[in-house]
Enzyme design. Structure first.
Site: not given
Length: 395
Positions: A148, A170, A172, A313
């Protein structure tokens, strides 16, 4: 001196016009047949991912296969190379054997868009410097691979009069205007594998495990990896979570005899309380939280333990998700995106992002895409169907 014969002058003019027409026609044919020289800049900016090299290879193979002469200049370390004139002439050998190679052969760096108009420490005008290096190399186009922020700067250069093509990179998958970005599928594979591996130890010890997946502002990667790995709870930045509901989902599994629970949590996941704060107050609260915990996942783990008494965890795969070879899907996607970019260059079509829309490779005007983020809609069908099978999003 006698004047020239008008008929003779007319013949000379006709001859000249004929030669001019033939010459222009020759140039047009040469251009169509790919005989015209093209000088192309390449740069990769922002965080690296698995298919940068594969995409550049697609661009270069498309150009060299359809142009008789082409020169490729790689700007070293992204926009930094274009600003400071750090580049090198690349040859076809540079792009041989890199289809499966992760990272980027010309390096990358982060150059925030908001600082592009701010002079550097020596007073250098970054935008003007990039323009000067573009014209110095007599480039026909610069092909820019990035996410972006990278895209916003690419659009800025377009507005400054440079010929630009952007390729969406990306893990994402958050670039507006394209269904897919290269690197996304490879990162899903890695994040999914990480969560898969956690299942065995979680079930053996009857623990609650949080796997923190990359994604500060959007949750596409976490959503896909969580679904693919059978996570019980998926927390995304776009869907602020209620701690009570997260704990209820864990206790519900325990009541059904399930001794372990897996949470896929985006690194940008946010609680409802935090989301309700004003932006300035939220930033302060986040900074205070990070003074005590390494990330939101560790804070969430402490909260769950306090509420339920469960042993929790946290596992953070981190930059492993960006690394390694691109998977077969990304290799195919990158090759198609690169080839289409080459096609645009051969046809002198600039100012576009090369995108995937409805499984077709298309061109999207940069000004329509730049500056927009593609987040997960809470009403997205994938989210709703995930809820239908019992996955909790903490809302």
């Amino acid at each position: 001196m006698r004047g020239q014969n008008p008929v003779h002058q007319m013949n000379k003019m006709q001859t000249f016009c004929s030669f001019a027409i033939i010459f222009v026609g020759f140039l047009f044919i040469c251009k169509k047949k790919g005989y015209a020289m093209k000088r192309i800049g390449l740069l990769t900016s922002g965080g690296d991912c698995q298919a940068l090299n594969a995409t550049m290879r697609g661009v270069v193979k498309g150009l060299t296969n359809n142009l008789k002469e082409v020169e490729i200049y790689g700007f070293i370390e992204g926009y930094k190379g274009m600003i400071y004139g750090n580049y090198r002439l690349l040859t076809s050998e540079d792009f041989s054997g890199i289809l499966t190679r992760g990272g980027t052969i010309i390096g990358s760096s982060r150059q925030p868009f908001k600082l592009m108009r701010v002079p550097d420490e020596n007073g250098l005008d970054k935008v003007e410097a990039m323009k000067q290096n573009y014209y110095k190399l007599r480039l026909d186009c610069v092909v820019i691979l990035g996410g972006n922020g990278t895209q916003k700067t690419a659009n800025l250069l377009r507005e400054e009069g440079l010929n630009v093509i952007h390729l969406p990179k990306t893990i994402d998958n958050d670039i507006w205007g394209t269904d897919l970005t290269f690197g996304y599928q490879s990162a899903i594979d890695i994040a999914t594998t990480a969560i898969d591996q956690i299942h065995t130890t979680a079930s053996s010890h009857g623990r609650v495990f949080i796997v923190e997946v990359m994604g500060h502002k959007v949750g596409w990667l976490t959503l896909s990896a969580g679904l693919a790995s059978g996570a019980d709870v998926i927390l995304l930045p776009e869907i602020p979570y209620d701690l009570d509901k997260v704990c209820a989902a864990i206790e519900k599994r325990h009541s059904r005899g399930k001794k372990f629970t897996i949470l896929a949590v985006a690194e940008g996941a946010i609680s409802k309380e935090m989301a309700e704060l004003k932006k300035k107050d939220r930033k302060k609260a986040m900074e205070k939280m990070l003074e005590k915990y390494p990330s939101v996942s560790y804070k969430l783990a402490a909260d769950i333990t306090e509420r339920t008494g469960s042993e929790v965890r946290v596992t953070v795969p981190g930059h492993v998700q960006r690394g390694g070879s691109p998977d077969p899907f990304d290799r195919v996607l990158s090759t198609k995106l690169g080839a289409y970019a080459a096609q645009l260059i051969v046809n002198d079509e600039y100012g576009y992002m090369v995108a995937t829309v409805n499984n077709q490779i298309v061109k999207v005007p940069l000004e329509e895409s730049a500056g927009q983020l593609k987040g997960v809609d809470p009403n997205d069908q994938t989210v709703q169907l995930a809820k239908y099978i019992g996955i909790s999003f903490g809302d």
